[in-house]
Design a protein around this motif. Structure first.
Motif, PDB file in Angstrom:
ATOM      1  N   THR A 248       0.821  -1.204   0.000  1.00 39.58           N
ATOM      2  CA  THR A 248       0.000   0.000   0.000  1.00 39.58           C
ATOM      3  C   THR A 248       0.856   1.255   0.000  1.00 39.58           C
TER       4      THR A 248
ATOM      5  N   TYR B   3       2.510   4.983   0.973  1.00 40.81           N
ATOM      6  CA  TYR B   3       3.160   5.430   2.207  1.00 40.81           C
ATOM      7  C   TYR B   3       2.449   6.602   2.866  1.00 40.81           C
TER       8      TYR B   3
ATOM      9  N   VAL C 125      -0.465   4.379   5.265  1.00 47.44           N
ATOM     10  CA  VAL C 125      -0.122   3.012   5.670  1.00 47.44           C
ATOM     11  C   VAL C 125      -0.212   2.798   7.177  1.00 47.44           C
TER      12      VAL C 125
ATOM     13  N   MET D 142       3.218  -5.337   6.272  1.00 43.99           N
ATOM     14  CA  MET D 142       3.459  -4.559   5.078  1.00 43.99           C
ATOM     15  C   MET D 142       4.763  -5.031   4.439  1.00 43.99           C
TER      16      MET D 142
END
Lengths: 272, 272, 272
Positions: free
Chosen positions: C19, C21, C24, C40
């Motif tokens: 995903t 930044y 996140v 992540m």
């Protein structure tokens, strides 16, 4: 200062940010808090497209890395072609060769409406611009009442040399073009205990610039007053046991709730 | 524990972090909360310069990717040359080949003052260090009162083998060199519902290590007690309806407000 | 909606996120708030290993860049092989060539259980899927009571064409497969003043999907109701002076405290 803020809320500009991954979430939420919209994009293939649909571009070189540098130049040049506002936040210029050289190269190749940083970063750009050390560059490392006169001369001179608006933030904030300097006394020292209040200001300022194309100097100063006023209002709301994390949230909240009258009331500045 | 904390507040060390983009903002705010200063930089051309102006380096391999790995090695070696403190947080070692191999390679090529992780990550390093499985590595996956004795032997053995301080955090925290182990019972289980309390501790610990060069084991233990005490204090301030997001903010706030007396009062540890 | 939520809390699925930044950290905390666990990882060498130990994969193309694109394809295909849930959040599809093309290529090469986005992103995928413009794609840019019937037809048609569940979020949320559409009226417009509530929902939804493999359509709808209900509950807790930053925290807190009864009480939906 009222009208600058109201223009942001009314026009709700879209701001493209190429920024560091430390403070990026706060930058996005600050831009939303003032009624504008953020988009983040840094890839060289993506950033020029994204900047084209925005009103302004905020380039911040914190956590600078070679993956995102090409996107900064391409988006900056594209924004220039389109007549968009472009702001540079030279985070850490002077602290490393990569940051210093990239900031100076950006200034040579992209036309910036505003360069916003602390005094140390801004002085780095002065020397990097190729000038030999002049009297006015002997400005102290902190802008205080004692060093104010020299600091104002310095920022005006640098604004003239780089043909941009210079915003130096610290205990006293200076926002100047070659002729005119806003001396701003808003904010609180405790804002230095929050990561990224400078980055947040750069995002906020870009929104103010896009919404006030006819008076960018005033718009940049209004953004500084807004951030400082939010820092003061947020501090008033602090409860026993609160610290820098809650203060961060409350500053963004204060920007969310800021209206023209409140800004007018808190704004503390003179023009020299 | 008082003096370690007071040294951080007095010396305000500059901490270089090469860390993941998930929790980086909280790491920065925690370092500011304790009175130190964070800088984030990960590019191979930038990180060695940045680390040179700092007092310590915190390497965290969360969201590990090949772009930032070279910067970890270069900055680590540079920090070693300069005699700076270096800490490794091997996030996810054991969960992927890239993370396991990078953590082990970092340990071979960079001298770390402290390696801080959970028991699973730390056990991965034990095996990765090339040893065949020994009795003391049969430590359970959770450090509890039942498994405590074996866990203490294990961390001391690993500390000896890697010639570093090992900090294993969990329900009971262990901070050990080859001879001596702090057994710490601070914190709350609800801290596990916040992303990055481990990462935050690693940043905080690096600040403690830089400010207390003559007793790194005690400094590392004091950082663990500080984080745990903050978790306890923050929990006391929780209101009905609050959850993990507010808890995150209140923990950082509690670190911001932590003083030597409070830490002394909350610190709950023994030395074995 | 009760059972879907309770399954998440009981099974505590591990969710792999590739995903952006920007949001996140909030995505991670939302996944923890609902009782699941986030990981992540985005590197092409790391992401396939990480996804293998998880129950589901959430691919979000915000801040899309060429470094992380290969990891999206490799992890997506690996997750498909393993029979894991995979969700796509096509952030900004339609806003740039890189995002539009990558979203469409992902849809061709990876089998997604759910595609979740706003109406503009979802419409981009419709055209990108190669169809000529049909009547049902003339859906308005906002799903309102007036445009509802056409919008429902459109999402069902797209769900059939892409053989996936489509979740369109906005003032009215639609979650549909080819036969059945949940029309959901939860949430508040002020959620649009927080960055990443959509990204958070995608992470949350992936956890719901993993925990409810036998009824993915219902699980996706339950995630939408949970996020919306949290937005309503959090808004009730807002105090004078609070703004978007505090609202963000309170929404995550509300998810942390959400139980089956509360969700049942707040959930406001019909099935058409």
């Amino acid at each position: 200062m009222k009208k600058y803020l109201e223009n942001v809320r009314e026009k709700s500009p879209l701001v493209h940010n190429i920024t560091n991954y430390v403070t990026v979430n706060d930058v996005a939420n600050v831009i939303l808090a003032i009624g504008a919209s953020p988009i983040m994009s840094d890839d060289e293939e993506d950033a020029p497209d994204i900047t084209a649909i925005c009103g302004g571009l905020n380039i911040n070189i914190g956590t600078l890395n070679k993956r995102t540098i090409p996107g900064m130049f391409l988006a900056g040049k594209r924004a220039n072609e389109l007549g968009h506002v472009v702001l540079l936040d030279p985070v850490g210029a002077g602290a490393s060769k990569l940051r210093t050289e990239t900031a100076n190269k950006l200034i040579r190749e992209v036309r910036f409406d505003v360069v916003r940083g602390n005094i140390s970063e801004i002085k780095t750009l002065y020397y990097g611009s190729g000038s030999t050390k002049g009297v006015d560059a002997d400005v102290a490392d902190k802008v205080t009442d004692d060093s104010l006169e020299a600091a104002v001369r310095f920022v005006k001179e640098l604004a003239a040399k780089l043909d941009t608006i210079i915003a130096v933030t610290g205990a006293i904030d200076l926002v100047a073009d070659k002729d005119k300097c806003y001396v701003i006394r808003n904010g609180r020292p405790e804002m230095g205990s929050i990561t990224g209040t400078g980055c947040q200001l750069s995002g906020l300022m870009t929104a103010f610039l896009v919404a006030n194309p006819d008076d960018k100097l005033g718009a940049a100063a209004a953004a500084v007053c807004t951030m400082g006023a939010a820092g003061e209002i947020a501090w008033e709301r602090m409860q026993p046991g609160d610290g820098n994390s809650t203060y961060r949230n409350r500053i963004i909240d204060a920007i969310y709730n800021m209206d023209g009258e409140t800004l007018e009331k808190y704004a503390n500045y003179s023009i020299v």
